[in-house]
Design a protein around this motif. Sequence first.
Motif, PDB file in Angstrom:
ATOM      1  N   VAL A  22       0.865  -1.165   0.000  1.00  0.00           N
ATOM      2  CA  VAL A  22       0.000   0.000   0.000  1.00  0.00           C
ATOM      3  C   VAL A  22       0.901   1.214   0.000  1.00  0.00           C
ATOM      4  O   VAL A  22       1.773   1.339   0.854  1.00  0.00           O
ATOM      5  CB  VAL A  22      -0.907   0.033   1.247  1.00  0.00           C
ATOM      6  CG1 VAL A  22      -1.789   1.256   1.222  1.00  0.00           C
ATOM      7  CG2 VAL A  22      -1.756  -1.226   1.297  1.00  0.00           C
ATOM      8  N   CYS A  28      -1.835   5.533  12.136  1.00  0.00           N
ATOM      9  CA  CYS A  28      -3.264   5.329  12.353  1.00  0.00           C
ATOM     10  C   CYS A  28      -3.826   6.375  13.287  1.00  0.00           C
ATOM     11  O   CYS A  28      -3.902   6.165  14.495  1.00  0.00           O
ATOM     12  CB  CYS A  28      -3.512   3.935  12.918  1.00  0.00           C
ATOM     13  SG  CYS A  28      -3.195   2.629  11.739  1.00  0.00           S
ATOM     14  N   ALA A  60       0.235   0.127   7.330  1.00  0.00           N
ATOM     15  CA  ALA A  60      -0.776   0.268   6.278  1.00  0.00           C
ATOM     16  C   ALA A  60      -1.983  -0.619   6.573  1.00  0.00           C
ATOM     17  O   ALA A  60      -3.135  -0.219   6.372  1.00  0.00           O
ATOM     18  CB  ALA A  60      -0.166  -0.097   4.924  1.00  0.00           C
ATOM     19  N   TRP A  61      -1.713  -1.824   7.055  1.00  0.00           N
ATOM     20  CA  TRP A  61      -2.811  -2.739   7.384  1.00  0.00           C
ATOM     21  C   TRP A  61      -3.643  -2.191   8.539  1.00  0.00           C
ATOM     22  O   TRP A  61      -4.877  -2.206   8.481  1.00  0.00           O
ATOM     23  CB  TRP A  61      -2.250  -4.112   7.752  1.00  0.00           C
ATOM     24  CG  TRP A  61      -3.308  -5.094   8.167  1.00  0.00           C
ATOM     25  CD1 TRP A  61      -4.125  -5.823   7.358  1.00  0.00           C
ATOM     26  CD2 TRP A  61      -3.682  -5.432   9.519  1.00  0.00           C
ATOM     27  NE1 TRP A  61      -4.980  -6.601   8.108  1.00  0.00           N
ATOM     28  CE2 TRP A  61      -4.729  -6.381   9.438  1.00  0.00           C
ATOM     29  CE3 TRP A  61      -3.230  -5.032  10.770  1.00  0.00           C
ATOM     30  CZ2 TRP A  61      -5.326  -6.929  10.569  1.00  0.00           C
ATOM     31  CZ3 TRP A  61      -3.823  -5.581  11.899  1.00  0.00           C
ATOM     32  CH2 TRP A  61      -4.862  -6.515  11.793  1.00  0.00           C
ATOM     33  N   LYS A  63      -4.087   0.891   9.438  1.00  0.00           N
ATOM     34  CA  LYS A  63      -4.873   2.035   8.973  1.00  0.00           C
ATOM     35  C   LYS A  63      -6.097   1.573   8.188  1.00  0.00           C
ATOM     36  O   LYS A  63      -7.206   2.091   8.367  1.00  0.00           O
ATOM     37  CB  LYS A  63      -4.012   2.944   8.101  1.00  0.00           C
ATOM     38  CG  LYS A  63      -4.757   4.181   7.607  1.00  0.00           C
ATOM     39  CD  LYS A  63      -3.871   5.076   6.754  1.00  0.00           C
ATOM     40  CE  LYS A  63      -4.643   6.312   6.303  1.00  0.00           C
ATOM     41  NZ  LYS A  63      -3.819   7.210   5.455  1.00  0.00           N
ATOM     42  N   LYS A  64      -5.898   0.569   7.344  1.00  0.00           N
ATOM     43  CA  LYS A  64      -6.996   0.095   6.495  1.00  0.00           C
ATOM     44  C   LYS A  64      -8.093  -0.582   7.311  1.00  0.00           C
ATOM     45  O   LYS A  64      -9.285  -0.337   7.084  1.00  0.00           O
ATOM     46  CB  LYS A  64      -6.465  -0.870   5.434  1.00  0.00           C
ATOM     47  CG  LYS A  64      -7.556  -1.451   4.536  1.00  0.00           C
ATOM     48  CD  LYS A  64      -6.979  -2.242   3.389  1.00  0.00           C
ATOM     49  CE  LYS A  64      -8.053  -2.995   2.612  1.00  0.00           C
ATOM     50  NZ  LYS A  64      -9.210  -2.177   2.241  1.00  0.00           N
ATOM     51  N   ASP A  68     -11.894   0.585   7.386  1.00  0.00           N
ATOM     52  CA  ASP A  68     -12.934  -0.316   6.887  1.00  0.00           C
ATOM     53  C   ASP A  68     -13.964  -0.631   7.967  1.00  0.00           C
ATOM     54  O   ASP A  68     -15.169  -0.727   7.685  1.00  0.00           O
ATOM     55  CB  ASP A  68     -12.303  -1.617   6.381  1.00  0.00           C
ATOM     56  CG  ASP A  68     -11.535  -1.427   5.082  1.00  0.00           C
ATOM     57  OD1 ASP A  68     -11.639  -0.337   4.485  1.00  0.00           O
ATOM     58  OD2 ASP A  68     -10.831  -2.373   4.666  1.00  0.00           O
TER      59      ASP A  68
END
Length: 452
Positions: A22, A28, A60-61, A63-64, A68
């Motif tokens: 990403v 975050c 990145a994970w 934050k996603k 979501d």
Amino acid sequence: MNRSWMRRLSRPLVAVAALATVAGVTACGSGTPGQSADQANGEKTVVEFWQGEYTTPENAWYKKVVADFNASHPKISVKATTVPGDAWDQKMKAAQAAGKAPDVYPLPGRLTDPVRLGQVHEMDSLMPEKVWENLNPKADDVVSVDGKHYAYPLLLEPQQVLFTNSEMFTKAGLDPKKPPTTWKDLLAACAKIKPTLSNGQFCLQTAADPDTFAWTSIAQQLQVAGHLPLSDDWSKAQATDPKYKQLITFFKTLYDKGYIPKQPLGPGNDVGALGEKKVAMSVNGSWGMSQIAADFPEVAPNISMAPMATPTGDQTKNISPLGNFKWVIDAKSKHPKEAAEFIQWVLAGDPEVLKPFFVDTKFTKVPARNEVAELVAKDQDASNAPWASMLTEDVVPNAVLETDQPYDVSKAMGTAIQKGMTGTDPDTALQEAQKTITQVIKRDKLAGKGGS
């Protein structure tokens, strides 16, 4: 506290940029650590979530999944805050003392003390029974205390595996496909490798300081003695067991023969020396392969990972200390139900939510859930990571969970190993550890507190 985790949090993020799938390095959220979670954003319940500062793909994970979750849960808003590793302990202790700890936060190590001190909320009443049914048995152990669940696990992470450089092995006339499995084999390999090295190169990189020995040598202590230097009920020290001298002698031999450097080539959890070809082998955590792939892509094809050699070659038990990472709910959370809903959605729900975390960190961490492990193993990139199945099938099932004994006990033994390695008489070093551990037992009133 697992000191290896704190060290890994403070590692520069730019070094692992090559692993990110990403784009961009992100954090975050930007909340203020310690801010009360008892607030509303319109009609939404706000759940405070703290995370550490990890590698680029991990950040990145995080934050996603927060974004979501928020997008799919109109009545809950997760407010994520990044806390740097070197500030974590101080900020968390201050927040807990003020009754303003975040609702949810990650936690490494064992849960014995957090549960005993009433810092974390039990989860069985907040999550359905089915979410616990597909956990790796080791993962279930690390989130359970006295038959109750107090956390939900994300991953398991071997803390001691053997990395080898195939090019340097071949140059020494060794078969890179046959890494040493016994301490005798490892010493013999070093004897062949040493003559092929240039000035500033060494056969092996191992722990070198008391702090690193404290957490990396747990499995080796069990391998030679069958027990740790603190009795199971924490009532007496047992560091003077003569069997521990075998462990000290092993490291002393490596040190005296010049197979390992006299001074550390980097932090205890760093494999940079392997990537720079300063060593032919490195004993480190499985996360090291992520570092190699990111920082030394030209060397990565020559690097392999195998279970660490043991005294006898028995790799069916106590092969490595096993780290872990899990999420907990603070005992004083004002929104435990919503906090549990967040944890369940991210960690116990759709396996596809978790898959990118393990794929993007190059299969160097083992999923806590079996169904996630199966999904990750089917990824097309898994075939390029032969170490993935080795970790899942050979190391994790035969690893030993991190000890829950007080850190000062582990540090005393780590100090004994380091002193014995560098010249102190092994008996003297172990007697000093015995004295220190006995003092810790008395100081902290440990007798009878072990075995939970």
